[in-house]
Write a protein that holds these residues in place. Structure first.
Motif, PDB file in Angstrom:
ATOM      1  N   GLY A  78      48.310  42.442  49.492  1.00  0.00           N
ATOM      2  CA  GLY A  78      47.367  42.658  48.394  1.00  0.00           C
ATOM      3  C   GLY A  78      47.614  43.965  47.668  1.00  0.00           C
ATOM      4  N   THR A 155      37.587  46.227  37.629  1.00  0.00           N
ATOM      5  CA  THR A 155      37.062  44.893  37.876  1.00  0.00           C
ATOM      6  C   THR A 155      35.556  44.877  38.129  1.00  0.00           C
ATOM      7  OG1 THR A 155      39.147  44.770  39.086  1.00  0.00           O
ATOM      8  CG2 THR A 155      37.738  42.826  39.172  1.00  0.00           C
ATOM      9  N   GLN A 198      45.585  37.319  42.761  1.00  0.00           N
ATOM     10  CA  GLN A 198      44.453  36.376  42.763  1.00  0.00           C
ATOM     11  C   GLN A 198      43.456  36.512  41.610  1.00  0.00           C
ATOM     12  OE1 GLN A 198      45.043  38.802  44.896  1.00  0.00           O
ATOM     13  NE2 GLN A 198      43.223  39.792  45.654  1.00  0.00           N
ATOM     14  N   LYS A 199      43.727  37.394  40.655  1.00  0.00           N
ATOM     15  CA  LYS A 199      42.861  37.452  39.475  1.00  0.00           C
ATOM     16  C   LYS A 199      43.508  36.739  38.296  1.00  0.00           C
ATOM     17  CE  LYS A 199      40.648  40.824  41.871  1.00  0.00           C
ATOM     18  NZ  LYS A 199      40.901  42.064  42.588  1.00  0.00           N
TER      19      LYS A 199
HETATM   20  C1  LIG Z   1      40.826  43.009  43.462  1.00  0.00           C
HETATM   21  C2  LIG Z   1      41.409  44.334  43.177  1.00  0.00           C
HETATM   22  C3  LIG Z   1      42.033  45.101  44.167  1.00  0.00           C
HETATM   23  C4  LIG Z   1      42.114  44.659  45.595  1.00  0.00           C
HETATM   24  O1  LIG Z   1      43.039  43.652  45.699  1.00  0.00           O
HETATM   25  P1  LIG Z   1      43.486  43.029  47.098  1.00  0.00           P
HETATM   26  O2  LIG Z   1      44.604  42.145  46.684  1.00  0.00           O
HETATM   27  O3  LIG Z   1      42.306  42.311  47.658  1.00  0.00           O
HETATM   28  O4  LIG Z   1      43.942  44.141  47.972  1.00  0.00           O
HETATM   29  C5  LIG Z   1      42.578  46.308  43.806  1.00  0.00           C
HETATM   30  N1  LIG Z   1      42.512  46.750  42.544  1.00  0.00           N
HETATM   31  C6  LIG Z   1      41.904  46.059  41.571  1.00  0.00           C
HETATM   32  C7  LIG Z   1      41.851  46.604  40.190  1.00  0.00           C
HETATM   33  C8  LIG Z   1      41.338  44.826  41.848  1.00  0.00           C
HETATM   34  O5  LIG Z   1      40.712  44.133  40.880  1.00  0.00           O
END
Ligand SMILES: *Cc1c(COP(=O)(O)O)cnc(C)c1O
Length: 362
Positions: A78, A155, A198-199
């Motif tokens: 991640g 986010t 995943q976004k």
């Molecule tokens: C969701 C998110 C993270 C965390 O991401 P993971 O893949 O769950 O570690 C980090 N930075 C931003 C800007 C995010 O939106």
């Protein structure tokens, strides 16, 4: 296109994927491209998988106009894993790094950086609950810092940089998890870009790292092998077993974005979706967005009604209509509509219709 059994999912992540991509993936789920097997069952050393891996990289390079002196890798752990990988790989000169705190993930990244080096806060917007992006100038960074770290789109708080800050030549490291591929960015302004998939790019399990080639080879000697950029680049992201299936879905998302006209086309749609929603909120005198107008995110739109009770009723009523995951993050409260690339414009229209109706009844 939206299948009528599917809801409009406003989750901040994991979030919606284009139905066209899901259908394409479904078609190949038991027999990918005549191989007689699923990508889930395939050796990562096989030719079909090597093609998927290479094509995902190639498509990302095309879509983001990534210059040739940048490497692209797909890794695990991640975006959060990059909070540690960045200091361990490139924070090895003066062992100083400057962080800009614009939200929860930016802060976590800074806290992790502190474990490995002399991390300093160059600027912060925490004084007003991260509702704006601080003004930045090169003089605010230590001239011998190994890098400056920013989070481009916040986010949870719904803010975004209007443009990358000038750092006076210090490599700029950027967390683009929640806005990558939603608007054009000039990759050459950055030393390193990372984003969890995943976004805006695919399912959880794979993370994109784009790094200027001259930065890959300065890792701390104790940096764990899986975090070492030089080794991942050398192995073309296949040092060990990669998340084959998520990377395959990423490839299909990227191919789909290309078919739709690439990032400029997505940006136009995203601008229209966000403008509609903000315009309605601003004109309503009932809903309110807590963010400075100049810093508004195009991807994550937090908003509140006049009371906590109404907020709860709003979220409940929305879900009954197939508008789900609108509850805001606990640090902000109220609602948050995440309207990434895969959220169709009809989803935003349906949300605004519901907001209108809810306001009339309230
Ligand atoms: C969701 C998110 C993270 C965390 O991401 P993971 O893949 O769950 O570690 C980090 N930075 C931003 C800007 C995010 O939106």
């Amino acid at each position: 296109m939206q299948n009528k059994d599917r809801v409009f999912n406003f989750s901040a992540g994991p979030s919606m994927l284009p139905i066209e991509v899901l259908e394409r993936v479904k078609d190949g789920i038991t027999d990918y491209n005549g191989t007689g097997m699923s990508v889930m069952e395939m050796s990562h050393r096989s030719k079909p998988y090597e093609e998927i891996n290479a094509r995902a990289e190639q498509l990302l390079r095309e879509l983001m106009n990534i210059p040739d002196d940048y490497d692209v890798i797909f890794v695990q752990g991640g975006a959060t894993n990059q909070f540690s990988a960045v200091p361990l790989n490139i924070g090895t000169g003066s062992r100083k790094a400057d962080y800009v705190l614009t939200g929860n993930f930016a802060k976590k990244s800074y806290q992790e950086g502190k474990r490995f080096l002399d991390a300093a806060v160059a600027a912060s917007s925490e004084d007003r609950n991260f509702s704006y992006i601080p003004e930045l100038a090169p003089s605010m960074f230590r001239s011998d810092a190994d890098y400056v770290h920013i989070c481009y789109n916040n986010t949870i708080f719904g803010t975004k940089y209007a443009a990358p800050p000038e750092t006076g030549g210090i490599p700029l490291v950027c967390d683009m998890s929640s806005m990558i591929l939603s608007e054009t960015v000039d990759v050459s302004k950055f030393g390193l870009i990372y984003a969890g998939a995943q976004k805006n790019i695919g399912p959880a399990g794979v993370t994109v790292v784009i790094i200027r080639h001259d930065l890959i080879d300065r890792a701390d000697k104790n940096c764990p092998i899986m975090l070492r950029y030089a080794d991942q680049v050398e192995a073309k992201s296949l040092y060990n077993t990669p998340p084959c299936f998520p990377t395959y879905v990423v490839m299909e998302v990227l191919a789909y974005l290309k078919e739709r006209g690439g990032v400029p086309a997505m940006q136009k749609i995203n601008e229209r979706k966000a403008a509609k929603l903000y315009d309605y909120i601003d004109g309503s005198e009932f809903y309110r967005n807590p963010v400075d107008k100049a810093a508004r995110s195009m991807m994550n739109v937090p908003f509140v009604t006049p009371s906590k009770e109404l907020d709860d009723a709003f979220v409940k009523g929305a879900a009954e209509r197939g508008l789900v995951s609108l509850k805001g993050h606990r640090l902000v409260g109220g609602m948050r509509a995440s309207i990434y690339n895969a959220m169709p414009e009809e989803g935003v229209d349906a949300l605004i219709d519901y907001m209108r109706e809810f306001r009339k009844k309230a």
